[in-house]
Design a protein around this motif. Structure first.
Motif, PDB file in Angstrom:
ATOM      1  N   SER A   7      -1.481  52.040 -37.992  1.00 19.51           N
ATOM      2  CA  SER A   7      -2.900  51.723 -37.845  1.00 19.51           C
ATOM      3  C   SER A   7      -3.711  52.972 -37.526  1.00 19.51           C
ATOM      4  CB  SER A   7      -3.099  50.675 -36.730  1.00 19.51           C
ATOM      5  OG  SER A   7      -2.703  51.238 -35.490  1.00 19.51           O
ATOM      6  N   GLU A   8      -3.035  53.951 -36.826  1.00 22.91           N
ATOM      7  CA  GLU A   8      -3.777  55.151 -36.442  1.00 22.91           C
ATOM      8  C   GLU A   8      -4.008  56.109 -37.599  1.00 22.91           C
ATOM      9  OE1 GLU A   8      -2.640  57.343 -32.952  1.00 22.91           O
ATOM     10  OE2 GLU A   8      -2.407  55.470 -31.832  1.00 22.91           O
ATOM     11  N   SER A   9      -2.954  56.328 -38.397  1.00 24.17           N
ATOM     12  CA  SER A   9      -3.115  57.379 -39.396  1.00 24.17           C
ATOM     13  C   SER A   9      -2.922  56.891 -40.827  1.00 24.17           C
ATOM     14  CB  SER A   9      -2.148  58.516 -39.102  1.00 24.17           C
ATOM     15  OG  SER A   9      -0.834  58.042 -39.247  1.00 24.17           O
ATOM     16  N   GLY A  10      -3.009  55.624 -40.986  1.00 22.94           N
ATOM     17  CA  GLY A  10      -3.031  55.075 -42.325  1.00 22.94           C
ATOM     18  C   GLY A  10      -1.834  55.399 -43.178  1.00 22.94           C
ATOM     19  N   GLY A  11      -1.854  56.548 -43.866  1.00 21.41           N
ATOM     20  CA  GLY A  11      -0.847  56.857 -44.874  1.00 21.41           C
ATOM     21  C   GLY A  11       0.461  57.411 -44.342  1.00 21.41           C
ATOM     22  N   PHE A 203       6.940  60.454 -35.711  1.00 21.41           N
ATOM     23  CA  PHE A 203       5.910  60.034 -34.740  1.00 21.41           C
ATOM     24  C   PHE A 203       5.136  61.218 -34.202  1.00 21.41           C
ATOM     25  CE2 PHE A 203       8.246  55.981 -34.290  1.00 21.41           C
ATOM     26  CZ  PHE A 203       7.174  55.155 -34.528  1.00 21.41           C
ATOM     27  N   ALA A 204       5.714  62.423 -34.329  1.00 19.48           N
ATOM     28  CA  ALA A 204       5.042  63.609 -33.805  1.00 19.48           C
ATOM     29  C   ALA A 204       3.752  63.900 -34.562  1.00 19.48           C
ATOM     30  CB  ALA A 204       5.983  64.817 -33.871  1.00 19.48           C
ATOM     31  N   GLN A 205       3.581  63.316 -35.759  1.00 22.57           N
ATOM     32  CA  GLN A 205       2.306  63.532 -36.473  1.00 22.57           C
ATOM     33  C   GLN A 205       1.219  62.602 -35.966  1.00 22.57           C
ATOM     34  OE1 GLN A 205       3.018  63.214 -40.719  1.00 22.57           O
ATOM     35  NE2 GLN A 205       4.942  62.225 -40.239  1.00 22.57           N
ATOM     36  N   VAL A 206       1.602  61.672 -35.101  1.00 23.80           N
ATOM     37  CA  VAL A 206       0.667  60.620 -34.717  1.00 23.80           C
ATOM     38  C   VAL A 206      -0.057  60.979 -33.437  1.00 23.80           C
ATOM     39  CG1 VAL A 206       0.436  58.197 -34.125  1.00 23.80           C
ATOM     40  CG2 VAL A 206       2.204  58.920 -35.735  1.00 23.80           C
ATOM     41  N   ALA A 211       2.274  61.952 -29.827  1.00 25.00           N
ATOM     42  CA  ALA A 211       2.955  63.166 -30.256  1.00 25.00           C
ATOM     43  C   ALA A 211       3.766  63.861 -29.151  1.00 25.00           C
ATOM     44  CB  ALA A 211       1.944  64.128 -30.882  1.00 25.00           C
ATOM     45  N   PRO A 212       3.183  64.103 -27.953  1.00 26.38           N
ATOM     46  CA  PRO A 212       3.987  64.773 -26.921  1.00 26.38           C
ATOM     47  C   PRO A 212       5.243  63.988 -26.564  1.00 26.38           C
ATOM     48  CG  PRO A 212       1.694  64.738 -26.312  1.00 26.38           C
ATOM     49  CD  PRO A 212       1.826  63.838 -27.490  1.00 26.38           C
TER      50      PRO A 212
ATOM     51  N   MET B   1      10.773  70.055 -38.117  1.00 30.45           N
ATOM     52  CA  MET B   1      11.150  68.963 -39.024  1.00 30.45           C
ATOM     53  C   MET B   1       9.944  68.084 -39.288  1.00 30.45           C
ATOM     54  SD  MET B   1      14.718  67.351 -37.947  1.00 30.45           S
ATOM     55  CE  MET B   1      16.289  68.083 -38.263  1.00 30.45           C
ATOM     56  N   SER B   2       9.355  68.192 -40.395  1.00 34.19           N
ATOM     57  CA  SER B   2       8.220  67.318 -40.708  1.00 34.19           C
ATOM     58  C   SER B   2       8.579  66.435 -41.886  1.00 34.19           C
ATOM     59  CB  SER B   2       6.984  68.162 -41.037  1.00 34.19           C
ATOM     60  OG  SER B   2       7.215  68.853 -42.234  1.00 34.19           O
ATOM     61  N   VAL B   3       7.991  65.297 -41.884  1.00 33.00           N
ATOM     62  CA  VAL B   3       8.283  64.360 -42.980  1.00 33.00           C
ATOM     63  C   VAL B   3       7.402  64.727 -44.167  1.00 33.00           C
ATOM     64  CG1 VAL B   3       8.271  61.962 -43.705  1.00 33.00           C
ATOM     65  CG2 VAL B   3       8.846  62.547 -41.353  1.00 33.00           C
ATOM     66  N   THR B   4       8.047  65.110 -45.240  1.00 34.91           N
ATOM     67  CA  THR B   4       7.273  65.390 -46.453  1.00 34.91           C
ATOM     68  C   THR B   4       7.132  64.097 -47.231  1.00 34.91           C
ATOM     69  OG1 THR B   4       9.341  66.029 -47.461  1.00 34.91           O
ATOM     70  CG2 THR B   4       7.941  67.803 -46.694  1.00 34.91           C
ATOM     71  N   PRO B   5       5.959  63.831 -47.730  1.00 35.95           N
ATOM     72  CA  PRO B   5       5.814  62.592 -48.510  1.00 35.95           C
ATOM     73  C   PRO B   5       6.787  62.602 -49.687  1.00 35.95           C
ATOM     74  CG  PRO B   5       3.692  63.631 -48.113  1.00 35.95           C
ATOM     75  CD  PRO B   5       4.719  64.601 -47.682  1.00 35.95           C
TER      76      PRO B   5
END
Lengths: 252, 176
Positions: A7-11, A203-206, A211-212, B1-5
């Motif tokens: 819901s926060e970051s859509g894609g 989840f770190a992108q959220v 993220a922390p 480590m990042s999730v690539t689409p």
């Protein structure tokens, strides 16, 4: 938590299993048995690292070792003692095989922990071959060394006579389950750990709040995975030793 | 480590686990076997014998050093024992010499004492003899003096006595 993230970051998409994909390194096309893939690359890296540690690291043959030689000697002593303690003196001649297994699994596990790495031992195809090789070797060795007396492994002579057939069935089932548990234990541990790492990393992108926590989670899981990597190599090796002991001394 | 689409969502079969994509199995198995054989050859030909020999050599060095230390210790103990023995030998030797010297002195002393005693005795005997000689000589002289004196006295008184009577009288008197 996953719904909240969406819901926060859509894609946002999770692909925690992408890291396990086997793909060609050069060009496109199907993966044949001989194709050079990321499996080939990471196994080659493992071979190079093992050579660096055990061959280049010990080239001085110093009586007073430097750090690298000391690590190599510690690994040698660790596995040697394990083989000797579990299988006894007559198991020592299988030490190079067991050490090969141990060092391969150990290095594959640890190399798999590098970011962007591919973990060869997280694949059931690899661990199943390792476990099946152990199973086959041990079974053939048992019959070659002991003949039909090897079947005494399944006939618990210390149990009451009436119970023995039942125990024999259980023993036989447990014997054939060995390679399954042996391989799935290793692959499962590594796969699960790496997948969880990737999920936390996702989840770190959220957002600022999640993220922390996710990054802390990654660190914690990573520490756990370092432990698991060493322990799983140890467990695989010691179980191999135990199976080898059964083959050499089948009496209960 | 990042999730690539990822472009391939659930491209692999089953639950989307690459582990269960059987098309990659031959590849993995082939390279695993190659890797294991290579590792085994490197280990069994080079690494393990080398590490084993280094460990054995170290064990040998340690054992030798311990043995050498043991030997030196033994030698030190022996040297100490030899020193103690030499000391006690010297001490007993000295005691012996002292004892011998004492005995010799004592013997010499005894001999000299005996000799001196004998000399003293001899001289005493000689002295006694000369004294008795003198005494005897004196007695004779006294007798003759008494005899002549008695004769002269009697003669001066006008008496006349024969010598025999005077002699016997004097002898009787001198015996008393």
């Amino acid at each position: 938590m996953a719904g909240e993230a969406h819901s926060e970051s859509g894609g946002l998409e999770f692909h925690p299993l992408d890291q396990f994909e086997v793909h060609r390194i050069f060009g496109d096309g199907p993966v044949h048995w001989y194709t050079i893939t990321n499996v080939t690359m990471w196994m080659a890296i493992a071979v190079v690292c093992i050579t660096l540690l055990l061959v280049i690291g010990t080239r001085k043959r110093a009586v007073i070792p430097n750090r690298t030689q000391s690590v190599a000697e510690t690994l040698y002593g660790f596995v040697y003692k394990m083989v000797e303690d579990v299988t006894g003196k007559d198991g020592i001649k299988y030490f190079p095989y067991i050490f090969t297994l141990f060092i391969f699994i150990l290095f594959s596990n640890f190399l798999g922990l590098l970011p962007m790495a591919f973990t060869t031992t997280s694949h059931i195809a690899v661990t199943a071959i390792l476990a099946f090789a152990v199973f086959l070797t041990v079974t053939i060795l048992g019959f070659v060394k002991n003949g039909s007396a090897f079947l005494g492994l399944f006939w618990v002579s210390s149990a009451p006579l009436a119970l023995r057939p039942i125990l024999a069935v259980i023993e036989i089932i447990s014997y054939f389950v060995r390679p399954v548990s042996h391989s799935i234990r290793l692959a499962g541990n590594l796969m699960a750990g790496h997948a969880v790492l990737k999920v936390f990393a996702g989840f770190a992108q959220v957002g600022l709040i999640v993220a922390p926590i996710a990054i802390l989670g990654v660190v914690a899981i990573y520490a756990l995975e370092v432990l698991v990597s060493a322990i799983q190599a140890y467990v695989f090796t010691i179980l191999t030793c135990v199976y080898l002991k059964d083959a050499l001394h089948p009496s209960h | 480590m990042s999730v690539t689409p990822a472009e391939n969502v659930a491209e692999t079969g089953g639950a989307g686990m690459p582990q269960l994509d059987f098309s990659t199995f031959p590849n993995q198995i082939f390279w695993l076997l190659v890797t294991l054989i290579v590792i085994y050859l490197i280990l069994s030909r080079v690494a393990l014998p080398r590490i084993g020999s280094v460990l054995a050599e170290r064990q040998g060095t340690i054992t030798n050093d311990i043995a050498a230390a043991e030997e030196l210790n033994q030698r030190a103990i022996e040297a100490e024992a030899a020193y103690d023995k030499a000391l006690s030998d010297a001490r007993s030797e000295a005691e012996k010499i002292v004892f011998q010297a004492k005995t010799e002195i004592q013997t010499e002393l005894d001999v000299q004492m005996l000799k001196a005693d004998a000399e003293i005795a001899a001289q005493t005997a000689e002295s006694e003899k000369s004294i008795s000689d003198i005494q005897a000589g004196a007695a004779v002289a006294v007798k003759s003096v008494a005899k002549s004196t008695a004769k002269e006295i009697i003669a001066s008184f006008g008496g006349k006595v024969d010598a025999k009577t005077i002699t016997s009288a004097i002898t009787a008197r001198m015996k008393g």
